[in-house]
Scaffold this motif. Structure first.
Motif, PDB file in Angstrom:
ATOM      1  N   UNK A 132      -7.794  -0.476   4.892  1.00 16.86           N
ATOM      2  CA  UNK A 132      -6.561   0.312   5.018  1.00 16.86           C
ATOM      3  C   UNK A 132      -6.876   1.797   5.202  1.00 16.86           C
ATOM      4  N   UNK A 133      -7.804   2.314   4.408  1.00 14.05           N
ATOM      5  CA  UNK A 133      -8.157   3.730   4.522  1.00 14.05           C
ATOM      6  C   UNK A 133      -8.796   4.042   5.871  1.00 14.05           C
ATOM      7  N   UNK A 134      -9.655   3.147   6.355  1.00  9.35           N
ATOM      8  CA  UNK A 134     -10.346   3.408   7.619  1.00  9.35           C
ATOM      9  C   UNK A 134      -9.400   3.341   8.815  1.00  9.35           C
ATOM     10  N   UNK A 135      -8.317   2.572   8.700  1.00  9.63           N
ATOM     11  CA  UNK A 135      -7.363   2.440   9.809  1.00  9.63           C
ATOM     12  C   UNK A 135      -6.270   3.500   9.731  1.00  9.63           C
ATOM     13  N   UNK A 136      -5.697   3.677   8.565  1.00 10.93           N
ATOM     14  CA  UNK A 136      -4.525   4.554   8.432  1.00 10.93           C
ATOM     15  C   UNK A 136      -4.884   6.005   8.101  1.00 10.93           C
ATOM     16  N   UNK A 137      -6.033   6.223   7.457  1.00 10.76           N
ATOM     17  CA  UNK A 137      -6.427   7.588   7.090  1.00 10.76           C
ATOM     18  C   UNK A 137      -7.927   7.771   7.345  1.00 10.76           C
ATOM     19  N   UNK A 138      -8.369   7.647   8.608  1.00 11.68           N
ATOM     20  CA  UNK A 138      -9.805   7.642   8.897  1.00 11.68           C
ATOM     21  C   UNK A 138     -10.518   8.936   8.553  1.00 11.68           C
ATOM     22  N   UNK A 139      -9.846  10.077   8.673  1.00  9.58           N
ATOM     23  CA  UNK A 139     -10.504  11.351   8.403  1.00  9.58           C
ATOM     24  C   UNK A 139     -10.354  11.785   6.948  1.00  9.58           C
ATOM     25  N   UNK A 140      -9.155  11.696   6.436  1.00 13.93           N
ATOM     26  CA  UNK A 140      -8.924  12.139   5.057  1.00 13.93           C
ATOM     27  C   UNK A 140      -9.677  11.295   4.045  1.00 13.93           C
ATOM     28  N   UNK A 141      -9.949  10.021   4.393  1.00 16.00           N
ATOM     29  CA  UNK A 141     -10.603   9.123   3.440  1.00 16.00           C
ATOM     30  C   UNK A 141     -12.115   9.122   3.551  1.00 16.00           C
ATOM     31  N   UNK A 142     -12.680   9.931   4.470  1.00 16.26           N
ATOM     32  CA  UNK A 142     -14.134   9.930   4.651  1.00 16.26           C
ATOM     33  C   UNK A 142     -14.915  10.178   3.361  1.00 16.26           C
ATOM     34  N   UNK A 143     -14.505  11.126   2.506  1.00 13.71           N
ATOM     35  CA  UNK A 143     -15.270  11.351   1.272  1.00 13.71           C
ATOM     36  C   UNK A 143     -15.278  10.155   0.326  1.00 13.71           C
ATOM     37  N   UNK A 144     -14.324   9.237   0.505  1.00 13.14           N
ATOM     38  CA  UNK A 144     -14.223   8.097  -0.403  1.00 13.14           C
ATOM     39  C   UNK A 144     -14.812   6.823   0.190  1.00 13.14           C
ATOM     40  N   UNK A 145     -15.065   6.816   1.485  1.00 15.31           N
ATOM     41  CA  UNK A 145     -15.616   5.626   2.138  1.00 15.31           C
ATOM     42  C   UNK A 145     -17.116   5.785   2.320  1.00 15.31           C
ATOM     43  N   UNK A 146     -17.821   5.866   1.216  1.00 17.25           N
ATOM     44  CA  UNK A 146     -19.267   6.033   1.227  1.00 17.25           C
ATOM     45  C   UNK A 146     -19.930   4.861   0.506  1.00 17.25           C
ATOM     46  N   UNK A 147     -21.224   4.696   0.734  1.00 23.66           N
ATOM     47  CA  UNK A 147     -21.970   3.627   0.066  1.00 23.66           C
ATOM     48  C   UNK A 147     -21.940   3.802  -1.446  1.00 23.66           C
ATOM     49  N   UNK A 148     -21.989   5.043  -1.878  1.00 16.70           N
ATOM     50  CA  UNK A 148     -21.965   5.305  -3.323  1.00 16.70           C
ATOM     51  C   UNK A 148     -20.668   4.808  -3.947  1.00 16.70           C
ATOM     52  N   UNK A 149     -19.551   5.083  -3.294  1.00 16.73           N
ATOM     53  CA  UNK A 149     -18.268   4.627  -3.818  1.00 16.73           C
ATOM     54  C   UNK A 149     -18.148   3.103  -3.728  1.00 16.73           C
ATOM     55  N   UNK A 150     -18.723   2.511  -2.681  1.00 15.32           N
ATOM     56  CA  UNK A 150     -18.689   1.050  -2.568  1.00 15.32           C
ATOM     57  C   UNK A 150     -19.495   0.394  -3.680  1.00 15.32           C
ATOM     58  N   UNK A 151     -20.678   0.938  -3.964  1.00 15.18           N
ATOM     59  CA  UNK A 151     -21.490   0.404  -5.065  1.00 15.18           C
ATOM     60  C   UNK A 151     -20.765   0.582  -6.396  1.00 15.18           C
ATOM     61  N   UNK A 152     -20.126   1.722  -6.565  1.00 20.06           N
ATOM     62  CA  UNK A 152     -19.367   1.967  -7.788  1.00 20.06           C
ATOM     63  C   UNK A 152     -18.197   0.999  -7.902  1.00 20.06           C
ATOM     64  N   UNK A 153     -17.508   0.749  -6.775  1.00 21.35           N
ATOM     65  CA  UNK A 153     -16.392  -0.189  -6.782  1.00 21.35           C
ATOM     66  C   UNK A 153     -16.827  -1.609  -7.113  1.00 21.35           C
ATOM     67  N   UNK A 154     -17.965  -2.040  -6.546  1.00 19.60           N
ATOM     68  CA  UNK A 154     -18.468  -3.385  -6.834  1.00 19.60           C
ATOM     69  C   UNK A 154     -18.881  -3.516  -8.302  1.00 19.60           C
ATOM     70  N   UNK A 155     -19.553  -2.491  -8.820  1.00 17.41           N
ATOM     71  CA  UNK A 155     -19.966  -2.530 -10.228  1.00 17.41           C
ATOM     72  C   UNK A 155     -18.755  -2.547 -11.156  1.00 17.41           C
ATOM     73  N   UNK A 156     -17.737  -1.754 -10.819  1.00 21.00           N
ATOM     74  CA  UNK A 156     -16.517  -1.735 -11.630  1.00 21.00           C
ATOM     75  C   UNK A 156     -15.816  -3.094 -11.588  1.00 21.00           C
TER      76      UNK A 156
END
Length: 370
Positions: A132-156
């Motif tokens: 959803x973020x990559x389609x609807x907010x591709x630029x504003x969501x860039x700081x949140x669509x990182x590998x670090x956040x993905x690893x954090x999301x999976x761990x959570x």
């Protein structure tokens, strides 16, 4: 039919008949011996090689894992852990609901079933939010669509699932019914009231809330994707196609697996909690729940399909290497070779164009595909 119903589930009673002297409804569950054994066998035969292959392909992928791959690999791990417990259930039901493996394995099998179920739901929710973020907010969501956040999301996700499901280790246990050992799927009669409260809370937190999040994300994505001019400015055709595939498959997963299971399970547990006097209604509820209980595990077979639909072109090269027994060689992208289909649509200052520059391609991937 007995005149009253005791609100508990024997779950693993040979022949599926309740003792008349306990005042329970009489209905046969002989179907479980064939139906559950066959269904779990099919899921095991399909799920084990599919999930193992995805993990193997991901491990041999030369590119760094992006956010989607991180979530999907965690999804495959959850599936594989559950699929490996299925032989115990296959043996148990083929032997007439007799559990010969001890109480520790009983608790572990039940725990891994719900871990796979609610872990899959939460990881699919993470994938949906990311898409959803990559389609609807591709630029504003860039700081949140990182590998670090993905690893954090999976761990959570793993932490939340384990914390939510720790009580199942206490509720699930073995018991003797008419001379043989059974493994409760829910819990014994003494703890059923507490289990009912826990089960309803788990349904809300582990299923209902994530389902609402998924629905909101996909509703907004569909609204955006159905506006060609807006979609063209926000994302390329490749991202749009990938998003549509993700929406369709996740909706199929929820429609065929998660929603029917939780509806039938909640209805069945509620009838038992209310000590319903309608034996036929209780039989229908029990039948629906126990028919859908193994079918919800079919998500272990659908999840690998989501991987092949979501991961980039690198998967094609890996499958070609696998087909020609050349996996040991350098895959696409090694030694400076560009993968097939290297030209991609990229987002640059809210316009869409093509580029062959390696640096710009990496920027493109980080902008719209991450």
């Amino acid at each position: 039919i007995a005149s009253s119903i005791t609100p508990w589930e024997h779950n693993s009673f040979s022949g599926g008949r309740f003792p008349e002297e306990q005042g329970l409804c009489h209905f046969s569950e002989d179907y479980k011996q064939i139906y559950l054994s066959l269904t779990y066998s099919i899921i095991f035969v399909l799920g084990l090689p599919l999930n193992a292959t995805v993990l193997w392909l991901s491990w041999h992928q030369t590119k760094r894992w992006n956010c989607a791959t991180i979530y999907l690999v965690n999804l495959m791990v959850a599936d594989l852990l559950y699929v490996l417990t299925l032989p115990f259930l296959i043996i148990t039901y083929s032997m007439g609901d007799w559990w010969p493996f001890g109480e520790l394995l009983c608790k572990l099998v039940r725990f891994l079933f719900y871990t796979n179920l609610y872990g899959s739901i939460l990881l699919l929710t993470c994938i949906s939010v990311h898409r959803f973020l990559s389609v609807c907010h591709p630029l504003r969501s860039l700081p949140y669509r990182t590998r670090r956040h993905a690893l954090l999301g999976a761990a959570t996700t793993w932490a939340l699932v384990v914390l939510q499901l720790l009580p199942t280790l206490g509720f699930s246990h073995t018991d003797y019914i008419n001379g043989h050992v059974v493994c409760y799927d829910t819990t014994g009669p003494k703890n059923f009231d507490r289990y009912f409260a826990y089960g309803m809370v788990l349904t809300l937190s582990g299923f209902a809330f994530p389902f609402v999040v998924v629905l909101v994300c996909y509703t907004l994505m569909v609204r955006s994707l159905t506006k060609p001019e807006e979609t063209f400015m926000k994302a390329g055709n490749a991202v749009r196609a990938k998003s549509i595939r993700t929406i369709l498959l996740v909706c199929i997963l929820f429609t065929l697996c998660f929603v029917p299971f939780h509806v039938t399970r909640s209805f069945y547990l509620t009838l038992r909690f209310l000590t319903s006097q309608d034996c036929q209604l209780l039989w229908v509820a029990s039948l629906a729940y126990k028919i859908w209980r193994p079918l919800v595990s079919m998500n272990s077979c659908f999840n690998p399909v989501l991987y092949f639909l979501s991961v980039g072109n690198n998967r094609v090269r890996l499958l070609q290497k696998l087909r020609h027994n050349k996996v040991g060689e350098h895959p696409a992208g090694a030694q400076g070779e560009r993968p097939r289909g290297g030209q991609v649509w990229v987002l640059s200052r809210c316009s869409v164009g093509k580029t062959s520059s390696k640096t710009l391609t990496m920027t493109c991937l980080n902008t719209v595909v991450r």
